[in-house]
Motif scaffolding. Structure first.
Motif, PDB file in Angstrom:
ATOM      1  N   SER A  28      -5.671  12.419  -7.009  1.00  0.00           N
ATOM      2  CA  SER A  28      -6.515  11.898  -8.090  1.00  0.00           C
ATOM      3  C   SER A  28      -6.192  12.495  -9.455  1.00  0.00           C
ATOM      4  O   SER A  28      -6.757  12.073 -10.458  1.00  0.00           O
ATOM      5  N   LYS A  29      -5.274  13.434  -9.508  1.00  0.00           N
ATOM      6  CA  LYS A  29      -4.917  14.069 -10.780  1.00  0.00           C
ATOM      7  C   LYS A  29      -3.670  13.452 -11.420  1.00  0.00           C
ATOM      8  O   LYS A  29      -3.316  13.810 -12.556  1.00  0.00           O
ATOM      9  N   TYR A  30      -3.029  12.553 -10.716  1.00  0.00           N
ATOM     10  CA  TYR A  30      -1.742  12.031 -11.185  1.00  0.00           C
ATOM     11  C   TYR A  30      -1.773  10.522 -11.417  1.00  0.00           C
ATOM     12  O   TYR A  30      -2.374   9.768 -10.639  1.00  0.00           O
ATOM     13  N   GLY A  31      -1.079  10.111 -12.474  1.00  0.00           N
ATOM     14  CA  GLY A  31      -0.771   8.699 -12.597  1.00  0.00           C
ATOM     15  C   GLY A  31       0.159   8.297 -11.464  1.00  0.00           C
ATOM     16  O   GLY A  31       0.936   9.124 -10.962  1.00  0.00           O
ATOM     17  N   MET A  32       0.072   7.049 -11.041  1.00  0.00           N
ATOM     18  CA  MET A  32       0.923   6.544  -9.971  1.00  0.00           C
ATOM     19  C   MET A  32       1.639   5.292 -10.439  1.00  0.00           C
ATOM     20  O   MET A  32       1.150   4.576 -11.330  1.00  0.00           O
ATOM     21  N   GLY A  33       2.779   5.030  -9.850  1.00  0.00           N
ATOM     22  CA  GLY A  33       3.543   3.859 -10.263  1.00  0.00           C
ATOM     23  C   GLY A  33       4.214   3.152  -9.100  1.00  0.00           C
ATOM     24  O   GLY A  33       4.387   3.725  -8.024  1.00  0.00           O
ATOM     25  N   TRP A  34       4.502   1.917  -9.341  1.00  0.00           N
ATOM     26  CA  TRP A  34       5.358   1.131  -8.456  1.00  0.00           C
ATOM     27  C   TRP A  34       6.633   0.810  -9.226  1.00  0.00           C
ATOM     28  O   TRP A  34       6.581   0.410 -10.400  1.00  0.00           O
ATOM     29  N   SER A  77       0.843  -1.189   0.000  1.00  0.00           N
ATOM     30  CA  SER A  77       0.000   0.000   0.000  1.00  0.00           C
ATOM     31  C   SER A  77       0.881   1.243   0.000  1.00  0.00           C
ATOM     32  O   SER A  77       2.004   1.219   0.517  1.00  0.00           O
ATOM     33  N   CYS A  78       0.378   2.306  -0.556  1.00  0.00           N
ATOM     34  CA  CYS A  78       1.103   3.571  -0.564  1.00  0.00           C
ATOM     35  C   CYS A  78       0.103   4.695  -0.335  1.00  0.00           C
ATOM     36  O   CYS A  78      -0.786   4.913  -1.167  1.00  0.00           O
ATOM     37  N   LEU A  79       0.269   5.383   0.781  1.00  0.00           N
ATOM     38  CA  LEU A  79      -0.609   6.490   1.144  1.00  0.00           C
ATOM     39  C   LEU A  79       0.051   7.802   0.747  1.00  0.00           C
ATOM     40  O   LEU A  79       1.211   8.057   1.103  1.00  0.00           O
ATOM     41  N   THR A 110      -4.735   6.379  -1.876  1.00  0.00           N
ATOM     42  CA  THR A 110      -3.900   5.191  -1.724  1.00  0.00           C
ATOM     43  C   THR A 110      -3.812   4.419  -3.036  1.00  0.00           C
ATOM     44  O   THR A 110      -4.810   4.275  -3.755  1.00  0.00           O
ATOM     45  N   VAL A 111      -2.606   3.935  -3.313  1.00  0.00           N
ATOM     46  CA  VAL A 111      -2.384   3.043  -4.444  1.00  0.00           C
ATOM     47  C   VAL A 111      -1.855   1.719  -3.884  1.00  0.00           C
ATOM     48  O   VAL A 111      -1.133   1.700  -2.878  1.00  0.00           O
ATOM     49  N   TYR A 112      -2.259   0.628  -4.529  1.00  0.00           N
ATOM     50  CA  TYR A 112      -1.931  -0.705  -4.046  1.00  0.00           C
ATOM     51  C   TYR A 112      -1.170  -1.485  -5.109  1.00  0.00           C
ATOM     52  O   TYR A 112      -1.273  -1.217  -6.315  1.00  0.00           O
ATOM     53  N   LEU A 113      -0.437  -2.487  -4.650  1.00  0.00           N
ATOM     54  CA  LEU A 113       0.173  -3.457  -5.547  1.00  0.00           C
ATOM     55  C   LEU A 113      -0.038  -4.840  -4.949  1.00  0.00           C
ATOM     56  O   LEU A 113       0.573  -5.185  -3.936  1.00  0.00           O
ATOM     57  N   ILE A 155      -1.991  -3.638 -10.006  1.00  0.00           N
ATOM     58  CA  ILE A 155      -1.972  -2.304  -9.405  1.00  0.00           C
ATOM     59  C   ILE A 155      -3.395  -1.766  -9.379  1.00  0.00           C
ATOM     60  O   ILE A 155      -4.173  -1.979 -10.317  1.00  0.00           O
ATOM     61  N   SER A 156      -3.741  -1.075  -8.302  1.00  0.00           N
ATOM     62  CA  SER A 156      -5.057  -0.469  -8.179  1.00  0.00           C
ATOM     63  C   SER A 156      -4.933   0.792  -7.326  1.00  0.00           C
ATOM     64  O   SER A 156      -3.894   1.025  -6.720  1.00  0.00           O
ATOM     65  N   ARG A 157      -5.993   1.561  -7.297  1.00  0.00           N
ATOM     66  CA  ARG A 157      -5.963   2.776  -6.486  1.00  0.00           C
ATOM     67  C   ARG A 157      -7.347   3.086  -5.957  1.00  0.00           C
ATOM     68  O   ARG A 157      -8.357   2.708  -6.552  1.00  0.00           O
ATOM     69  N   ASP A 158      -7.361   3.818  -4.844  1.00  0.00           N
ATOM     70  CA  ASP A 158      -8.586   4.309  -4.243  1.00  0.00           C
ATOM     71  C   ASP A 158      -8.390   5.798  -4.035  1.00  0.00           C
ATOM     72  O   ASP A 158      -7.717   6.218  -3.083  1.00  0.00           O
ATOM     73  N   ASN A 159      -8.937   6.598  -4.928  1.00  0.00           N
ATOM     74  CA  ASN A 159      -8.708   8.042  -4.846  1.00  0.00           C
ATOM     75  C   ASN A 159      -9.356   8.668  -3.616  1.00  0.00           C
ATOM     76  O   ASN A 159      -8.892   9.692  -3.127  1.00  0.00           O
ATOM     77  N   ALA A 160     -10.401   8.062  -3.098  1.00  0.00           N
ATOM     78  CA  ALA A 160     -11.040   8.583  -1.888  1.00  0.00           C
ATOM     79  C   ALA A 160     -10.134   8.411  -0.673  1.00  0.00           C
ATOM     80  O   ALA A 160     -10.263   9.157   0.307  1.00  0.00           O
TER      81      ALA A 160
END
Length: 123
Positions: A29-35, A20-22, A77-80, A69-74
């Motif tokens: 919510s405006k940015y792409g995220m990566g692992w 997880s990444c907080l 957090t982004v997950y792997l 990879i997934s994310r929860d903008n609310a």
């Protein structure tokens, strides 16, 4: 932005882990995220990226079909989700913020990085 990765640990080959990444701030919510990851003695490499809406993902060939990879903008957090782990997946895993309203597989497009979380896969 501050990024806090967690969820790493020691797991046997074939096992699973969920990272997880907080992220701090109000613009997540405006940015792409990566692992991305860095194995001992090797250069940092791209693992996976997700678009700002979560509707698009791209994976490195080495993890395709095993990682999600997934994310929860609310929750900012982004997950792997990592399944069928292999010893060669052993590395420090970093989450990073990608381009505004875009995604990228290029490490140079990731300007904000978390501190990393260690994943060790034993054979």
């Amino acid at each position: 932005v501050q990024l806090q990765a967690s969820g790493g640990g020691l797991v046997q080959a074939g096992g699973s882990l969920r990272l997880s990444c907080l992220a701090s701030g109000s613009t997540f919510s405006k940015y792409g995220m990566g692992w991305l990851r860095q194995a001992p003695g090797k250069e940092r490499e791209f693992v996976a990226t997700i678009s700002w809406t979560g509707g698009s993902t791209v994976y490195a060939d080495s993890v395709k079909g095993r990682f999600t990879i997934s994310r929860d903008n609310a929750k900012n957090t982004v997950y792997l989700q990592m399944n069928s782990l292999k010893p060669e997946d052993t590395a420090v895993y970093f989450c990073a913020r990608g381009p505004l309203y875009s995604t990228s597989t290029r490490l140079t497009d990731y300007r904000s990085w978390g501190q990393g979380t260690l994943v060790t896969v034993s054979s």
